[in-house]
Design a protein around this motif. Structure first.
Motif, PDB file in Angstrom:
ATOM      1  N   PHE A 130      35.771  49.629  43.161  1.00 32.81           N
ATOM      2  CA  PHE A 130      36.395  50.927  42.982  1.00 32.81           C
ATOM      3  C   PHE A 130      35.817  51.957  43.949  1.00 32.81           C
ATOM      4  O   PHE A 130      36.527  52.846  44.430  1.00 32.81           O
ATOM      5  CB  PHE A 130      36.235  51.402  41.540  1.00 32.81           C
ATOM      6  CG  PHE A 130      37.059  50.607  40.577  1.00 32.81           C
ATOM      7  CD1 PHE A 130      38.441  50.768  40.526  1.00 32.81           C
ATOM      8  CD2 PHE A 130      36.485  49.672  39.733  1.00 32.81           C
ATOM      9  CE1 PHE A 130      39.223  50.030  39.648  1.00 32.81           C
ATOM     10  CE2 PHE A 130      37.250  48.927  38.857  1.00 32.81           C
ATOM     11  CZ  PHE A 130      38.632  49.098  38.807  1.00 32.81           C
ATOM     12  N   ALA A 131      34.533  51.822  44.272  1.00 32.63           N
ATOM     13  CA  ALA A 131      33.918  52.763  45.210  1.00 32.63           C
ATOM     14  C   ALA A 131      34.572  52.681  46.580  1.00 32.63           C
ATOM     15  O   ALA A 131      34.807  53.708  47.221  1.00 32.63           O
ATOM     16  CB  ALA A 131      32.425  52.482  45.337  1.00 32.63           C
ATOM     17  N   PHE A 132      34.872  51.462  47.050  1.00 35.55           N
ATOM     18  CA  PHE A 132      35.512  51.314  48.359  1.00 35.55           C
ATOM     19  C   PHE A 132      36.813  52.118  48.408  1.00 35.55           C
ATOM     20  O   PHE A 132      37.076  52.858  49.357  1.00 35.55           O
ATOM     21  CB  PHE A 132      35.822  49.844  48.650  1.00 35.55           C
ATOM     22  CG  PHE A 132      34.620  48.943  48.723  1.00 35.55           C
ATOM     23  CD1 PHE A 132      33.365  49.444  49.028  1.00 35.55           C
ATOM     24  CD2 PHE A 132      34.751  47.581  48.477  1.00 35.55           C
ATOM     25  CE1 PHE A 132      32.258  48.606  49.096  1.00 35.55           C
ATOM     26  CE2 PHE A 132      33.655  46.734  48.548  1.00 35.55           C
ATOM     27  CZ  PHE A 132      32.404  47.249  48.848  1.00 35.55           C
ATOM     28  N   GLY A 133      37.637  51.950  47.383  1.00 36.48           N
ATOM     29  CA  GLY A 133      38.918  52.629  47.364  1.00 36.48           C
ATOM     30  C   GLY A 133      38.797  54.134  47.209  1.00 36.48           C
ATOM     31  O   GLY A 133      39.476  54.897  47.908  1.00 36.48           O
TER      32      GLY A 133
ATOM     33  N   PRO B 161      39.395  42.209  42.582  1.00 37.68           N
ATOM     34  CA  PRO B 161      40.560  42.287  43.467  1.00 37.68           C
ATOM     35  C   PRO B 161      41.772  41.539  42.916  1.00 37.68           C
ATOM     36  O   PRO B 161      42.910  42.023  43.022  1.00 37.68           O
ATOM     37  CB  PRO B 161      40.054  41.668  44.771  1.00 37.68           C
ATOM     38  CG  PRO B 161      38.586  41.944  44.756  1.00 37.68           C
ATOM     39  CD  PRO B 161      38.182  41.803  43.324  1.00 37.68           C
ATOM     40  N   ARG B 162      41.551  40.378  42.306  1.00 38.48           N
ATOM     41  CA  ARG B 162      42.679  39.630  41.742  1.00 38.48           C
ATOM     42  C   ARG B 162      43.297  40.371  40.568  1.00 38.48           C
ATOM     43  O   ARG B 162      44.528  40.468  40.447  1.00 38.48           O
ATOM     44  CB  ARG B 162      42.206  38.241  41.298  1.00 38.48           C
ATOM     45  CG  ARG B 162      41.918  37.292  42.465  1.00 38.48           C
ATOM     46  CD  ARG B 162      41.249  36.029  42.004  1.00 38.48           C
ATOM     47  NE  ARG B 162      40.999  35.119  43.120  1.00 38.48           N
ATOM     48  CZ  ARG B 162      40.187  34.070  43.049  1.00 38.48           C
ATOM     49  NH1 ARG B 162      39.547  33.801  41.913  1.00 38.48           N
ATOM     50  NH2 ARG B 162      40.005  33.295  44.102  1.00 38.48           N
ATOM     51  N   LEU B 163      42.449  40.895  39.674  1.00 40.42           N
ATOM     52  CA  LEU B 163      42.961  41.643  38.527  1.00 40.42           C
ATOM     53  C   LEU B 163      43.704  42.900  38.970  1.00 40.42           C
ATOM     54  O   LEU B 163      44.745  43.254  38.411  1.00 40.42           O
ATOM     55  CB  LEU B 163      41.808  42.019  37.596  1.00 40.42           C
ATOM     56  CG  LEU B 163      41.123  40.861  36.855  1.00 40.42           C
ATOM     57  CD1 LEU B 163      39.957  41.390  36.032  1.00 40.42           C
ATOM     58  CD2 LEU B 163      42.114  40.131  35.959  1.00 40.42           C
TER      59      LEU B 163
ATOM     60  N   GLU C 123      39.606  44.750  51.128  1.00 43.26           N
ATOM     61  CA  GLU C 123      39.949  43.766  52.159  1.00 43.26           C
ATOM     62  C   GLU C 123      39.321  44.143  53.493  1.00 43.26           C
ATOM     63  O   GLU C 123      38.797  43.292  54.218  1.00 43.26           O
ATOM     64  CB  GLU C 123      41.468  43.666  52.286  1.00 43.26           C
ATOM     65  CG  GLU C 123      41.949  42.730  53.384  1.00 43.26           C
ATOM     66  CD  GLU C 123      41.562  41.282  53.141  1.00 43.26           C
ATOM     67  OE1 GLU C 123      41.451  40.526  54.126  1.00 43.26           O
ATOM     68  OE2 GLU C 123      41.363  40.909  51.969  1.00 43.26           O
ATOM     69  N   ARG C 124      39.370  45.416  53.829  1.00 45.32           N
ATOM     70  CA  ARG C 124      38.788  45.871  55.094  1.00 45.32           C
ATOM     71  C   ARG C 124      37.282  45.650  55.106  1.00 45.32           C
ATOM     72  O   ARG C 124      36.721  45.172  56.106  1.00 45.32           O
ATOM     73  CB  ARG C 124      39.104  47.347  55.311  1.00 45.32           C
ATOM     74  CG  ARG C 124      38.640  47.897  56.655  1.00 45.32           C
ATOM     75  CD  ARG C 124      39.095  49.324  56.860  1.00 45.32           C
ATOM     76  NE  ARG C 124      38.399  50.250  55.984  1.00 45.32           N
ATOM     77  CZ  ARG C 124      37.203  50.778  56.258  1.00 45.32           C
ATOM     78  NH1 ARG C 124      36.560  50.436  57.371  1.00 45.32           N
ATOM     79  NH2 ARG C 124      36.642  51.625  55.429  1.00 45.32           N
ATOM     80  N   ARG C 125      36.609  45.983  54.018  1.00 45.90           N
ATOM     81  CA  ARG C 125      35.157  45.811  53.956  1.00 45.90           C
ATOM     82  C   ARG C 125      34.772  44.332  53.996  1.00 45.90           C
ATOM     83  O   ARG C 125      33.851  43.923  54.711  1.00 45.90           O
ATOM     84  CB  ARG C 125      34.608  46.445  52.676  1.00 45.90           C
ATOM     85  CG  ARG C 125      34.822  47.947  52.566  1.00 45.90           C
ATOM     86  CD  ARG C 125      33.798  48.729  53.330  1.00 45.90           C
ATOM     87  NE  ARG C 125      34.069  50.170  53.255  1.00 45.90           N
ATOM     88  CZ  ARG C 125      33.382  51.086  53.909  1.00 45.90           C
ATOM     89  NH1 ARG C 125      32.382  50.735  54.701  1.00 45.90           N
ATOM     90  NH2 ARG C 125      33.686  52.369  53.790  1.00 45.90           N
ATOM     91  N   MET C 126      35.473  43.507  53.228  1.00 43.24           N
ATOM     92  CA  MET C 126      35.114  42.097  53.121  1.00 43.24           C
ATOM     93  C   MET C 126      35.448  41.322  54.392  1.00 43.24           C
ATOM     94  O   MET C 126      34.848  40.278  54.673  1.00 43.24           O
ATOM     95  CB  MET C 126      35.820  41.467  51.929  1.00 43.24           C
ATOM     96  CG  MET C 126      35.347  41.975  50.576  1.00 43.24           C
ATOM     97  SD  MET C 126      33.603  41.580  50.221  1.00 43.24           S
ATOM     98  CE  MET C 126      32.845  43.211  50.386  1.00 43.24           C
TER      99      MET C 126
ATOM    100  N   CYS D 219      42.219  50.722  46.673  1.00 43.45           N
ATOM    101  CA  CYS D 219      41.042  49.889  46.391  1.00 43.45           C
ATOM    102  C   CYS D 219      41.199  48.505  47.014  1.00 43.45           C
ATOM    103  O   CYS D 219      40.261  47.969  47.618  1.00 43.45           O
ATOM    104  CB  CYS D 219      40.821  49.758  44.886  1.00 43.45           C
ATOM    105  SG  CYS D 219      40.090  51.208  44.094  1.00 43.45           S
ATOM    106  N   LEU D 220      42.385  47.915  46.879  1.00 43.67           N
ATOM    107  CA  LEU D 220      42.628  46.594  47.457  1.00 43.67           C
ATOM    108  C   LEU D 220      42.577  46.633  48.981  1.00 43.67           C
ATOM    109  O   LEU D 220      41.991  45.743  49.605  1.00 43.67           O
ATOM    110  CB  LEU D 220      43.982  46.062  46.986  1.00 43.67           C
ATOM    111  CG  LEU D 220      44.027  45.576  45.533  1.00 43.67           C
ATOM    112  CD1 LEU D 220      45.460  45.414  45.064  1.00 43.67           C
ATOM    113  CD2 LEU D 220      43.269  44.251  45.402  1.00 43.67           C
ATOM    114  N   GLN D 221      43.172  47.649  49.568  1.00 39.42           N
ATOM    115  CA  GLN D 221      43.155  47.760  51.033  1.00 39.42           C
ATOM    116  C   GLN D 221      41.735  47.934  51.559  1.00 39.42           C
ATOM    117  O   GLN D 221      41.335  47.279  52.539  1.00 39.42           O
ATOM    118  CB  GLN D 221      44.015  48.958  51.457  1.00 39.42           C
ATOM    119  CG  GLN D 221      45.494  48.788  51.214  1.00 39.42           C
ATOM    120  CD  GLN D 221      46.265  50.076  51.418  1.00 39.42           C
ATOM    121  OE1 GLN D 221      45.760  51.050  51.965  1.00 39.42           O
ATOM    122  NE2 GLN D 221      47.512  50.107  50.967  1.00 39.42           N
TER     123      GLN D 221
END
Length: 288
Positions: free
Chosen positions: A131-134, A259-261, A242-245, A237-239
């Motif tokens: 959630f922090a990433f997003g 991410p899946r949930l 993905e960018r961080r990972m 959050c998903l975007q």
């Protein structure tokens, strides 16, 4: 590469060690803020909780590192302890530099069960960081603070990404070394810990994010962005996740559950009738 092997251990440890950033909070070129930006910074309610969390994390992770026998894993976990402590010093310097008034932080405590606390902390970070990433990305898009301030904290958010990737690989390696090779057993173990992290998050949402608890992902800012919808939050959050990972070696495990949930929740939300946005939606900010 087979999980739980010496090659796996060397990959996740060495990747973590090699990607360490060298900097000192006191020498960072902190930007001058105008009165509006300064008032926004001072008005965020989670500074005390953030500072306490980082300071305690440094003590806890260091205590666990001292119990680890494997030299390479010990070196990597000791480095994480240094980074967590540095995050605490960074927040302490920021609070002093910008004149942010907070109550006296709670003194740190050396854990009595460091491995258990490290595992709990790691699963909690996997939840918080998603959630922090997003939310970091949303705040950045909004221009809530000058870009120079976001640039400083972008490196800190990346360090948290490194921590959770290291953690999920370490915990898998550790379990397999203990004979927990079956996916079912490891899945049950992870689900139990994630359930505890979710319960803690739910309790945090029901409390004053700036005055108590050791998680500040759920701390309410009430002012970062207006008219947020759950669909927008999950999407960003998903975007951002993905960018961080995408910056990590694809042979390494990554946190996948949330991410899946979130992807499932986003698809469900898209099928529902469009509702009204809630002004000043409470949003989270985690582990600068």
């Amino acid at each position: 590469m087979k999980l739980g092997t010496e090659a796996h251990k060397e990959l996740f440890c060495q990747s973590f060690l090699d990607s360490h950033l060298t900097y000192e909070p006191e020498t960072i070129p902190w930007p001058e803020l105008d009165e509006e930006a300064l008032a926004r910074l001072r008005g965020i309610p989670f500074w005390r909780v953030a500072l306490e969390t980082e300071q305690q994390a440094g003590v806890m992770v260091n205590a666990f590192a001292e119990t680890v026998q494997d030299p390479l894993i010990k070196q990597a976990i000791a480095l994480q302890a240094q980074e967590e402590s540095r995050h605490g010093r960074l927040l302490e310097f920021l609070i002093q530099h910008y004149g942010i008034e907070i109550p006296e932080p709670t003194p740190t405590k050396v854990p009595t069960k460091p491995e258990q606390e490290f595992v709990d902390f790691g699963f909690g970070e996997c939840l918080d960081s998603f959630f922090a990433f997003g939310l970091f990305g949303l705040a950045r898009q909004s221009g809530y603070f000058p870009e120079s301030l976001f640039t400083i904290f972008d490196a800190i958010v990346h360090e948290e990404a490194r921590h959770i990737v290291f953690f999920v690989n370490w915990v898998t390696y550790h379990q397999m070394q203990q004979g927990w090779g079956a996916d079912l057993f490891r899945g049950i173990h992870a689900s139990w810990h994630y359930s505890r992290a979710l319960l803690h998050l739910a309790k945090s949402f029901g409390s004053d994010g700036g005055s108590g608890g050791d998680s500040f992902t759920a701390a309410s800012s009430n002012s970062f962005i207006d008219n947020l919808t759950p669909e927008k939050v999950f999407s960003v959050c998903l975007q951002e996740n993905e960018r961080r990972m995408s910056q990590f070696d694809d042979r390494l495990l990554q946190p996948r559950l949330f991410p899946r949930l979130a992807a499932i929740a986003l698809q469900v939300l898209k099928l529902l009738p469009q509702g009204r946005s809630t002004p000043n939606t409470q949003i989270s900010h985690s582990k600068l």
